[in-house]
Enzyme design. Structure first.
Site, PDB file in Angstrom:
ATOM      1  N   LYS A  48      63.779  42.509  29.751  1.00 37.65           N
ATOM      2  CA  LYS A  48      63.042  43.726  29.439  1.00 37.65           C
ATOM      3  C   LYS A  48      61.961  43.916  30.491  1.00 37.65           C
ATOM      4  O   LYS A  48      61.372  42.944  30.974  1.00 37.65           O
ATOM      5  CB  LYS A  48      62.390  43.573  28.057  1.00 37.65           C
ATOM      6  CG  LYS A  48      61.892  44.875  27.455  1.00 37.65           C
ATOM      7  CD  LYS A  48      62.975  45.548  26.647  1.00 37.65           C
ATOM      8  CE  LYS A  48      62.426  46.708  25.812  1.00 37.65           C
ATOM      9  NZ  LYS A  48      61.985  47.862  26.612  1.00 37.65           N
ATOM     10  N   CYS A 133      59.762  54.371  35.168  1.00 40.70           N
ATOM     11  CA  CYS A 133      59.779  54.599  33.728  1.00 40.70           C
ATOM     12  C   CYS A 133      59.217  55.981  33.423  1.00 40.70           C
ATOM     13  O   CYS A 133      58.051  56.256  33.716  1.00 40.70           O
ATOM     14  CB  CYS A 133      58.975  53.544  32.974  1.00 40.70           C
ATOM     15  SG  CYS A 133      59.022  53.831  31.186  1.00 40.70           S
TER      16      CYS A 133
END
Length: 314
Positions: A48, A133
């Site tokens: 992650k 992101c």
């Protein structure tokens, strides 16, 4: 006697027995999830995307399954860099599997802080710096600001001597393909990963006359079938522009062996699976591997190099 078909590939000096990996963000938050991927047919696992400290992410509902993929605005929930760095140190290279450590600071300073920690650690695998992101409120994607990318890489390579990959946002214009390539070719980047989700899509539920996720007024990153043509375009366009020493991981819209075949045909060295992996779990790696082997066998290809980057134009 039939020659065995190989799905092996490599990035720099790192060998992968299988070109399939998970994409950061999906089924990779805990060590248990990461271990399951390492125990599967995948060539390794991607952690992650880590921030300096543990992070809860955005409020729910923050992900919605859709007929052709998904929309999400997770907001980088994760257990923090120390958690994933420890796992990476302990598991990198075990049983021939690679661990890619993904990091995604909320600022350039946070990225530098985490990369210094990685540089000083015992981890000797690949690190993936996420510059793309789209789901952190108030934070723009560094990957669209080429001067900022240059600044990040200039600061990073003053001290970072380990192999570094970059996860990039989707680009849509030839000036963008040219611009990012000019920056990347000036640095010892080991690989790029394209694409992250297509940022700030909007899905509407006509029954409730509402958006379907809560953060950012319903805006979120698109994944799945929606993004495959854009992902293929990025793999192809950047392969044509980047130095051959920079490898490419293709990510976006992969749910079958044919999807992988198309990514490799466009120039991908490895591929990562996100949305479909979320739905199917680790059995997807075996299924897609078999499908790709069948396609290669039918076409007379024995290795990925036999067709990688050999897309024909008309």
């Amino acid at each position: 006697m039939q020659t065995k078909i190989s799905l092996a590939s490599h990035i720099g000096d790192y060998k992968f027995d299988n070109l399939l990996l998970n994409a950061a963000g999906v089924r990779c938050s805990t060590t248990d999830e990461l271990e399951k991927t390492l125990d599967s047919m995948a060539g390794g696992c991607v952690t992650k995307s880590a921030t300096p400290e543990e992070r809860a992410g955005n409020e729910s509902p923050r992900m919605k399954a859709l007929p052709l993929g998904s929309i999400n605005s997770m907001g980088l929930p994760n257990h923090g860099i120390d958690y994933y760095l420890k796992f990476a140190e302990e598991n990198q290279g075990q049983n021939g599997k690679q661990v890619i450590l993904s990091v995604a600071g909320l600022s350039i300073d946070q990225n530098i802080e985490m990369l210094k920690k990685v540089q000083e650690s015992a981890f000797d695998g690949l690190t993936e710096l996420n510059l793309s992101c789209p789901n952190v409120a108030g934070k723009s994607q560094v990957g669209y600001d080429f001067d900022a990318v240059r600044d990040v890489l200039t600061a990073t390579f003053k001290f970072f001597k380990k192999p570094l990959g970059l996860k990039l946002p989707p680009y849509f214009d030839f000036n963008q393909f040219n611009g990012i390539s000019e920056v990347l070719n000036d640095f010892p980047v080991t690989y790029i990963n394209v694409i992250n989700s297509i940022g700030n899509g909007l899905v509407v539920d006509p029954e409730t006359e509402s958006v379907v996720i809560k953060p950012k007024g319903g805006f979120g990153g698109l994944g799945g079938d929606y993004v495959k043509p854009t992902a293929l375009a990025n793999v192809r366009a950047l392969r044509q522009r980047l130095d051959p020493r920079i490898s490419i991981i293709g990510t976006g819209g992969i749910k079958s062996g044919m999807d992988v075949f198309e990514h490799v045909l466009c120039g991908a060295d490895l591929v990562q699976i996100g949305t479909a992996f979320g739905y199917e779990g680790t059995p997807i790696f075996e299924r897609i591997s078999k499908e790709l082997e069948e396609i290669m066998d039918k076409k007379g290809y024995q290795t990925l190099d036999d067709f990688r980057g050999k897309l024909k134009t008309i």
